[in-house]
Design a protein around this motif. Sequence first.
Motif, PDB file in Angstrom:
ATOM      1  N   THR A   6       0.821  -1.212   0.000  1.00 23.48           N
ATOM      2  CA  THR A   6       0.000   0.000   0.000  1.00 23.48           C
ATOM      3  C   THR A   6       0.856   1.264   0.000  1.00 23.48           C
ATOM      4  OG1 THR A   6      -0.122  -0.042   2.428  1.00 23.48           O
ATOM      5  CG2 THR A   6      -1.868  -1.184   1.210  1.00 23.48           C
ATOM      6  N   ARG A  87     -16.023   4.078  -9.383  1.00 23.29           N
ATOM      7  CA  ARG A  87     -16.419   2.737  -8.963  1.00 23.29           C
ATOM      8  C   ARG A  87     -17.508   2.168  -9.869  1.00 23.29           C
ATOM      9  NH1 ARG A  87     -15.076   5.425  -4.281  1.00 23.29           N
ATOM     10  NH2 ARG A  87     -13.621   4.310  -2.907  1.00 23.29           N
ATOM     11  N   TRP A  91     -16.376  -0.822 -12.384  1.00 21.53           N
ATOM     12  CA  TRP A  91     -16.855  -2.197 -12.277  1.00 21.53           C
ATOM     13  C   TRP A  91     -17.600  -2.618 -13.532  1.00 21.53           C
ATOM     14  CZ3 TRP A  91     -14.210  -4.715  -9.150  1.00 21.53           C
ATOM     15  CH2 TRP A  91     -13.894  -4.283  -7.866  1.00 21.53           C
ATOM     16  N   VAL A 123      -8.798  -3.775 -10.226  1.00 27.55           N
ATOM     17  CA  VAL A 123      -8.399  -3.046  -9.021  1.00 27.55           C
ATOM     18  C   VAL A 123      -8.595  -1.533  -9.140  1.00 27.55           C
ATOM     19  CG1 VAL A 123      -6.747  -4.821  -8.340  1.00 27.55           C
ATOM     20  CG2 VAL A 123      -5.987  -2.924  -9.776  1.00 27.55           C
ATOM     21  N   PRO A 125     -11.230   0.289  -9.830  1.00 24.33           N
ATOM     22  CA  PRO A 125     -12.398   0.837  -9.123  1.00 24.33           C
ATOM     23  C   PRO A 125     -12.184   1.018  -7.633  1.00 24.33           C
ATOM     24  CG  PRO A 125     -13.072  -0.867 -10.675  1.00 24.33           C
ATOM     25  CD  PRO A 125     -11.575  -0.912 -10.613  1.00 24.33           C
ATOM     26  N   THR A 126     -11.226   0.306  -7.043  1.00 19.77           N
ATOM     27  CA  THR A 126     -10.979   0.431  -5.607  1.00 19.77           C
ATOM     28  C   THR A 126     -10.090   1.625  -5.265  1.00 19.77           C
ATOM     29  OG1 THR A 126      -8.972  -0.945  -5.593  1.00 19.77           O
ATOM     30  CG2 THR A 126     -11.090  -2.082  -5.471  1.00 19.77           C
ATOM     31  N   GLY A 128     -10.564   4.747  -5.832  1.00 17.82           N
ATOM     32  CA  GLY A 128     -11.287   5.965  -5.476  1.00 17.82           C
ATOM     33  C   GLY A 128     -11.058   7.083  -6.471  1.00 17.82           C
ATOM     34  N   ALA A 140      -4.729   3.726  -1.211  1.00 15.70           N
ATOM     35  CA  ALA A 140      -5.626   2.898  -2.031  1.00 15.70           C
ATOM     36  C   ALA A 140      -5.153   2.866  -3.478  1.00 15.70           C
ATOM     37  CB  ALA A 140      -7.049   3.425  -1.936  1.00 15.70           C
ATOM     38  N   TRP A 143      -2.031   0.734  -3.721  1.00 13.62           N
ATOM     39  CA  TRP A 143      -2.328  -0.699  -3.736  1.00 13.62           C
ATOM     40  C   TRP A 143      -2.769  -1.146  -5.122  1.00 13.62           C
ATOM     41  CZ3 TRP A 143      -6.804  -3.528  -4.729  1.00 13.62           C
ATOM     42  CH2 TRP A 143      -6.739  -4.890  -4.398  1.00 13.62           C
ATOM     43  N   ALA A 144      -3.609  -0.355  -5.788  1.00 16.93           N
ATOM     44  CA  ALA A 144      -4.068  -0.715  -7.132  1.00 16.93           C
ATOM     45  C   ALA A 144      -2.901  -0.804  -8.113  1.00 16.93           C
ATOM     46  CB  ALA A 144      -5.100   0.302  -7.619  1.00 16.93           C
TER      47      ALA A 144
END
Length: 325
Positions: A6, A87, A91, A123, A125-126, A128, A140, A143-144
Amino acid sequence: MSRWLTEAVPRGRVAAFRTLIYLFVTADLVIFTPWVRTRVSVPGELYQPLLIGRVLQLPTPTSALVAVIFWSLLVLALLAATGRAPRLLGWAVCALYLEWMFIAMSYGKVDHDRFGLLIALAVLPTAGRARHGDTTRTEAGGWALRVTQIAVICTYFLAAWAKLRFGGLDWVTGSVLARAIIRRGTDLADLIAQVPYLLIVAQFGIVAFELLSPVVFLLPPRWRLAMVGFFYSFHAITIATITISFAPHLAAMTSFLPLERVRPLVWARRLAGRDTPGPATDASEPDPAGAGTEPVPLGQAPVGASAERAPLGDQAPVLGRPAGP
């Protein structure tokens, strides 16, 4: 480990990567995989869905189904590239593109260069909301990007593992590249093939660099970028010699790059500003010559102003003081 997964990155990098990936999806539909639409002309009994397709019991592709997926994905990917509703649109694009790939790869051939792109779509969409040029950092988004990077490197490492698992040492000592050059080689490849044992050396080199690709995570940032540059140069040579494109993989590999520095819209505005002369003064912007000056009492010259601008006898009286000596 969690800190590494992260590691925070600028939101501008996430925004740029998101725009690039979704724009690539639209390009993929119309440039790289438009042939998927021709699958509807293939007899349905030749459709052998992948494992996930069998588990989800996805329907056999029809002309209507493929058309709906194509046009919906094209429109939604363009909207997602703007960064709005990350998001919801993210998705939707992920699900539709996954189905597009199920249709493409369920007729006997599976391309491994799509793995990193599919992970990126899953990933993003996560991550933000993120705006271009935003320098604030996000875990976040980090991490993506990190998960996408891992998928890119897994593509290399697992490709080498598959070569050795199914081909053994014959893959590196045989005529793999020679057959590829015969089938789809270019003039440059023909020149390379004339050098004795060079193709064998190249096959050893390919497997070696794929097995060592995870080293990229252990390098300092500058050397990491250099190694990613080597990856790109390898694919450039591949295209120039045997015309094999790994375009989806190359798009996902931009997750390693400082994309926040690439701002074409800002560059275009600056270029337009240089070419188009603006007005001499703009009421919406402060005057550079007077920037930071304070209002002065009536009749008193600003600090640093020349006394020649207003002779002493012509000055208006300061409030509460008579004019003149």
